[in-house]
Design an enzyme around this catalytic site. Structure first.
Site, PDB file in Angstrom:
ATOM      1  N   ILE A  22      -5.109  -5.945  -5.203  1.00 42.39           N
ATOM      2  CA  ILE A  22      -5.966  -4.760  -5.240  1.00 42.39           C
ATOM      3  C   ILE A  22      -5.661  -3.905  -4.019  1.00 42.39           C
ATOM      4  O   ILE A  22      -5.715  -4.380  -2.885  1.00 42.39           O
ATOM      5  CB  ILE A  22      -7.456  -5.162  -5.261  1.00 42.39           C
ATOM      6  CG1 ILE A  22      -7.696  -6.190  -6.376  1.00 42.39           C
ATOM      7  CG2 ILE A  22      -8.321  -3.930  -5.455  1.00 42.39           C
ATOM      8  CD1 ILE A  22      -7.299  -5.719  -7.751  1.00 42.39           C
ATOM      9  N   GLU A  23      -5.360  -2.638  -4.288  1.00 42.61           N
ATOM     10  CA  GLU A  23      -4.903  -1.751  -3.224  1.00 42.61           C
ATOM     11  C   GLU A  23      -5.858  -0.592  -2.943  1.00 42.61           C
ATOM     12  O   GLU A  23      -5.728   0.061  -1.911  1.00 42.61           O
ATOM     13  CB  GLU A  23      -3.531  -1.154  -3.614  1.00 42.61           C
ATOM     14  CG  GLU A  23      -2.461  -2.170  -3.964  1.00 42.61           C
ATOM     15  CD  GLU A  23      -1.706  -2.677  -2.750  1.00 42.61           C
ATOM     16  OE1 GLU A  23      -1.848  -2.073  -1.672  1.00 42.61           O
ATOM     17  OE2 GLU A  23      -0.998  -3.683  -2.884  1.00 42.61           O
TER      18      GLU A  23
END
EC number: 3.2.1.14
Length: 1257
Positions: free
Chosen positions: A174-175
């Site tokens: 998850i960025e």
């Protein structure tokens, strides 16, 4: 979506690497991301790397709260065809055509790797979960689509992008946009995992190195993760490069250990995330292996309970960043293993002893005991003995660093079985008591090599035998001794007996055996002397063993043992590369008849007749074990010397037999085959002592190579015959040897000559050629028994030779010089003697049947080959009897039919994939004229082509014109055009007459023409093979035509074969849709065959005389290509012929690539005055795992119902080409490599395909 289980099973069988059980608690694991590499290879390519333990496939990059129709979306780079699911008229972003990934995941899993599906990535940047309910729905959707398939999900038409394939867990990369909802998703996944307790699933995360990570810190604290691989790159102040640059506030691995300890799972493993190449991350963040080593050394030892290994971004970058042939991942794995004080011990494959379910009872007890002594026997009378040893220890592989005990089982299968157990010592084992047992004996002894074994224990007896009695030796050693070693074993041992019989069971194994439980050779053929050869192979370091295994009994055989096949209820695959060389010599010093690797002692044999008969176990399927042996490059040289030795003894050899009658099996289970690496057996004739050396190329230092290059092994038999005695017999004391030497050291490759068990002198020996093409070749060799069968000089002998990448074809002529293509592998040697024996009577014909079944290995296309060779006995004038029977042995369901007429030995070869070897010779033509060379060398590095056995090969042997019909379409994944085969054969030898005048037949004639055309498109991602059969039926009188195009080709799994039936008065047109994964819009090829006018002879059909009688033949083919079998009905009238009109076509046989082009009619069977039978060969290959399935026909492109989910019954969902995606290829982005410039694709792949397709047409 229904993927063919046989295809996946065959691919798994061919690619099972050196499996070690995955250990989630290990400190030396390597994880890697896959799916976003620029120009990346297929996933199966990376499954070959033993250095990789976990593969994260990325990405599910669109989340439901932002996705069209509330569905998630996916992007796997170039591995999908661009088709997506449609919901209620809305195109989603969830890819539906990811066939290559679906085919490759089971292969990786079979290799012991864990495959996780990764969520997130760097693009798009709007990924977010808006509510806990949305998080639960998201987890449920992913579990239904990629987890274990359930009836409820399928009944609701839920999407299954990977078919029935199940991933091993889910990864969170998850960025963007905070961490809400991810802990809820992880906890929901844990609940779903608990529903399948028999399987372990994993959760992993890839946070960025700053603490706390805005996206995943909360999830790690609130939900249990198994692995946390922190991205220690692209962020200054905490990156791993800071530790190298001396930044005191840099690399924060210690702080992340604290995060793990305070999290929901304090036992989670922490990995160091690193870029796999200089271009995989921002400038300055890449660490060289020299810089990685001290980092691993410090932190693995500082936190042994938490350190889990290294994560790499990403697979393609690692593959392109090489060090002396090793990828970056390979080097990293070496570093981890070197630092890890206690690396996990791989679990060996199943070592259960499998005994034959039909033990062969003893019918003749051993009349004398053979003491284990090296004392020569000097006696005036032969010692009666009738025993045969069939030693088949089953072994399994071990790694270089372990010494796992392997249980071996030997099954005695002879008229009087003697169990020969391999022992871990230098003590020879021999039978000392009569044996008349009827039960299969399973012996076990530990075989624990922990380092490469270069055993060159060529044992030679130094005592001469002063025996003046005639000794008739008929020793057949059915030995399939498997050596369990992580690297190749150059040689088992070459043992020369000190008795009058130098029947020394030289087991020169050129590649290790990959069978966890082997079945003894199914029959001991006419074996009357048993050599209890038990040279131990149990070294823990390089061994140069010289322990003698001596049989000191003079053996006389009067009753050959009856060969009885052992029907094993549990089939296994034994090594195809065991050359059991038996040297038959009279009283003289006998050196090793097979000089193994690293042996330089001269091989001096007093017997010029030294046949090397491979002991090959034939079993069409493998046991359900999971550990193969992948040897390094191995070579062994069998040196046949013909130096004469004065002797007063007469030795009559009845022939050594390949002790490998088919071991019949009724079940087929997943196999764990041997993958030999560059093995080669060369047999060198010599009249002087020969120094033989063999090179053993070890694998890379980290572990054994997984998928080696295809090997080529051709075993030939040298037969010397100049007199009535095969041995170098001469009057005692005369010192003059007979002239029975090897006059033609390299002549025609001799497949077999019938062995003799009678009392007449004979110079015949049998050898069975073996074709080692890939991981598990099963070679069945049977030599029929006759009396004094010798092939005279000048008689062409059909050879059988084959390699996985190159073909070897030898067309024999009267001069005896072989014809070998320039592409022959130098490690493959076909040679035999074609000398004649003047005093031997010709005998009845004997046939040798060799069945070759090749499973697939990575980059080795697999095939099912049925080689049927009829070798009629021929008198000295090179004439042969007619009516020779042909029989076929095939481990898979391949059918070959042939008609052999006078003087026409017919070879019918059913070949697929990259193996091609066929030769036809005419027995009636002394010069070998009419031989047709149809071998197609293929050097394509294909990727996991499944084993298929659908070809129907029909060959007709015409007088003086033999015909060879190879049926099957080779596949490959290279830059060149794969061969395209078009073949139509007939069973009549009536010349065709081309008529240019008008046809005056009042009755219409019906002609059926079958054109087999193969189009191959080449793309960077792979290639697709499409074979379409066009059948046109028309009446010349009315010049009307109808056509049907039967699309019995590789369709998307689950999609029915589409058929279009245009009916045009003036001709017909068929549209083919190909290569949908190379472009968003299918490429259309239109083939038009206009109706022809009767005055035109070139386009006319074969005209037969009118007759009210007719007959119909129906052929059903390709039952596994679609939901229903395809039926082709051929209707041909029969009557008295008044004229023959024929199509202009190539002769019956193999049609070269590209000849079946648009506008050109296919050849058809010529008619004759007698009732004519026209056999139509329809070649329909099954789906190749290397190809992207394609939909043919004019129908709409639609996947099966399992592609779609229907929350309501009102919407229809059809996979459609994505909108807004350039060139139909998913955009490439860096994913876990956050905030790094993104890679872009060009349109080169589409352009290349278009150009190729135009050229092919």
């Amino acid at each position: 979506m229904v993927f063919k289980p046989l295809t996946i099973a065959a691919a798994i069988a061919g690619l099972t690497p050196f499996v070690s059980a995955f250990d989630a608690q290990a400190k030396s694991n390597v994880a890697v991301y896959y799916g976003q590499g620029y120009g990346q290879q297929r996933l199966s390519h990376f499954c070959q790397e033993t250095s990789l333990d976990i593969i994260n496939i990325g990405f599910i990059n669109t989340f439901p709260d932002q996705g069209a129709a509330g569905w998630p979306g996916s992007n796997f780079g170039n591995q999908c065809d661009g088709l997506t699911y449609e919901v209620d008229g809305v195109s989603t972003k969830l890819l539906s055509g990811c066939h290559q990934i679906a085919e490759d995941i089971p292969i990786c899993q079979a290799a012991g790797k864990k495959v996780l599906l990764s969520l997130g990535g760097a693009s798009p940047d709007n990924q977010q979960i808006l509510s806990d309910a949305s998080a639960v729905r998201f987890a449920d959707f992913l579990w239904g689509a990629f987890g274990p398939q359930t009836e409820e999900w399928v009944s609701n038409d839920g999407p299954r992008p990977f078919g029935e394939v199940v991933v091993d867990g889910f990864d969170f990369d998850i960025e963007h946009n905070g961490g809400f909802g991810y802990a809820t998703m992880v906890n929901r996944f844990r609940e779903l995992f608990a529903l399948v307790p028999e399987r372990t699933f994993y959760i992993s995360g890839a946070p960025q190195c700053p603490i706390p990570d805005p996206q995943l810190s909360d999830a790690i604290a609130q939900s249990p993760f198994d692995f946390v691989w922190v991205q220690f790159y692209n962020t200054a102040g905490c990156a791993a490069s800071d530790s190298i640059n001396g930044v005191s506030t840099g690399f924060n691995f210690d702080d992340w250990v604290d995060v793990i300890k305070r999290g929901a799972n304090p036992d989670a493993k922490l990995y160091v995330g690193l870029p796999a190449g200089p271009g995989a991350a921002g400038a300055g963040y890449y660490l060289t292996p020299e810089e990685v080593y001290p980092l691993v050394d410090v932190y693995m030892n500082l936190y042994p309970e938490t350190f889990g290994g290294i994560m790499l971004w990403e697979a393609t970058a690692s593959d392109e960043n090489t060090f002396s042939g090793l990828t970056f991942a390979d080097v990293i794995k070496d570093i981890l293993v070197a630092v890890d004080p206690s690396p996990p011990v791989p679990s060996p494959s199943s070592s259960s002893v499998i005994a034959s379910s039909t033990p062969v009872a003893s019918s003749t007890p051993v009349a004398s005991s053979a003491p284990a002594s090296s004392t020569p026997i000097s006696s005036g009378s032969p010692v009666p003995s009738s025993s045969a040893v069939s030693s088949s220890p089953a072994v399994s592989s071990t790694t270089e660093s372990s010494s796992t005990q392997v249980v071996s089982g030997s099954v005695s299968a002879s008229s009087s079985p003697i169990t020969s157990s391999p022992v871990a010592s230098s003590t020879p084992v021999a039978s000392s008591a009569p044996s008349a047992t009827s039960s299969a004996v399973a012996s076990s002894s530990p075989i624990a090599p922990s380092s490469p074994v270069a055993s060159s224990s060529a044992i030679a007896s130094s005592s001469a035998i002063a025996s003046s009695s005639a000794i008739a030796s008929s020793s057949a050693i059915a030995s399939s001794s498997a050596i369990a070693s992580s690297s190749a074993i150059a040689s088992s041992s070459a043992i020369a007996s000190s008795s009058a019989i130098a029947s020394s069971s030289a087991i020169a194994s050129s590649s290790a055996i990959a069978s966890s439980s082997a079945i003894a050779s199914s029959s001991a053929i006419a074996s009357s002397s048993a050599i209890a050869s038990s040279s131990p192979v149990a070294p823990s370091s390089p061994v140069a063993s010289s322990s003698p295994a001596v049989s000191s009994s003079a053996i006389v055989s009067s009753t050959p043992a009856v060969s009885t096949p052992v029907a094993s209820s549990i089939p296994v695959i034994s090594s195809p590369a065991i050359a059991s060389g038996s040297a038959i010599a009279s009283s003289s010093h006998v050196a090793s008849s097979s000089t193994p690797a690293a042996s330089s002692s001269p091989a001096v044999s007093s017997s010029p007749v030294a046949s090397s008969s491979p002991a090959l176990s034939s079993s069409p399927s493998a046991s359900a074990s999971s550990t193969p042996i992948i040897p390094s490059s191995t070579a062994s040289s069998a040196v046949v010397s013909s130096s004469p030795t004065p002797s007063s003894s007469v030795v009559r050899s009845s022939s050594l037999l390949s002790s490998s009658s088919p071991a019949l099996s009724s079940t087929r289970t997943p196999s764990n085959p041997v993958i030999p690496s560059s093995s080669a057996i060369s047999i060198t004739p010599s009249s002087t002592p020969v120094r033989s050396t063999s090179s053993v190329a070890p694998g890379k230092s980290s572990s054994a190579p997984v998928i080696p290059k295809p090997s080529s092994t051709v075993i030939a038999t040298f037969t010397s015959s100049s007199g009535s005695l095969p041995s170098s017999s001469a009057p005692a004391g005369s010192g003059v040897p007979s002239s029975s030497t090897l006059p033609h050291p390299s002549s025609t490759s001799l497949l077999s000559s019938s062995p003799v068990s009678s009392a007449e002198p004979v110079s015949s020996s049998s050898a069975v050629g073996t074709s080692v093409g890939s991981s598990s070749n099963v070679v069945t060799g049977v030599s029929t028994r006759s009396s004094s069968s010798v092939v005279p000089s000048g008689t062409p002998i059909p050879p059988v030779s084959g390699t996985a990448t190159e073909s070897v074809t030898s067309s024999s002529s009267g001069s005896g010089s072989p014809t070998v293509p320039s592409s022959i592998n130098t490690s493959s040697t076909d040679a035999s003697s074609s000398s004649s024996a003047s005093s031997v009577e010709p005998t009845s014909s004997g046939s040798v049947i060799t069945s070759v079944t090749s499973s697939s290995a990575s980059r080795v296309s697999s095939s099912s080959s049925s080689v049927v060779i009829t070798n009629p006995s021929v008198p000295s004038d090179s004439s042969s009897s007619s009516g020779s029977e042909l029989s076929t042995t095939s481990s898979t369901e391949s059918t070959s039919s042939a008609s052999s007429q006078t003087g026409a030995p017919t070879t019918s070869v059913s070949l697929g994939s990259s193996e091609a070897a066929s030769t036809s010779t005419s027995g009636a033509a002394a010069s070998g004229s009419g031989a047709q060379d149809s071998t197609k060398p293929t050097d394509h590095a294909s990727t996991l082509s499944p084993s298929y056995s659908t070809p129907l090969a029909s060959a007709s042997g015409q007088t003086g014109s033999p015909t060879t019909v190879p049926a099957g379409i080779p596949t490959g994944n290279g830059s060149g055009l794969a061969p395209i085969t078009s073949s139509i054969t007939s069973a009549q030898a009536v010349p065709s007459v081309t008529s240019s005048g008008l046809e005056s037949e009042p009755e219409p004639t019906i002609t059926t023409t079958v054109i087999v055309t193969s189009y191959i498109d080449i793309c960077p991602e792979g290639f697709t093979t499409i074979t379409t059969t066009y059948t046109t039926t028309y009446c010349p009188a009315t010049v009307s035509a109808t056509a049907t195009a039967t699309a019995a080709v590789t369709n998307p799994p689950g999609a029915p074969a589409q058929t279009t039936s245009p009916s045009v008065p003036e001709g017909w047109t068929t549209t083919v849709t190909v290569c949908t994964h190379c472009a968003p819009t299918p490429t259309t090829v239109t083939l038009t065959l206009p109706a022809t006018n009767r005055p035109s002879a070139l386009a006319s059909s074969t005209s037969a005389p009118n007759s009210p009688e007719d007959w119909t033949t129906t052929v059903s083919v390709c039952t596994d290509c679609g939901p229903t079998p395809t039926t082709v009905t051929v209707t041909i009238p029969v009557g008295a012929a008044t004229g023959v009109d024929a199509l202009t076509a190539s002769p019956s046989g193999s049609q070269p690539a590209g000849e079946s082009s648009p506008g050109q009619s296919a050849p058809t069977a010529p008619a004759s005055t007698a009732p004519t039978t026209t056999e139509t060969v329809i070649v329909v290959p099954s789906q190749s795992s290397t190809s992207q399935p394609v939909i043919l026909g004019t129908g709409s492109v639609r996947a099966s119902s399992t592609f779609h989910i229907q929350p309501s019954q009102s919407g229809s969902r059809v996979p459609v080409a994505p909108s807004g995606t350039a060139a139909g290829v998913s955009p490439v982005f860096t994913g876990a490599a956050s905030r790094v410039s993104r890679l872009q694709h060009g349109a080169g792949a589409v352009s290349a395909f278009a150009l190729f397709l135009l050229a092919a047409i």
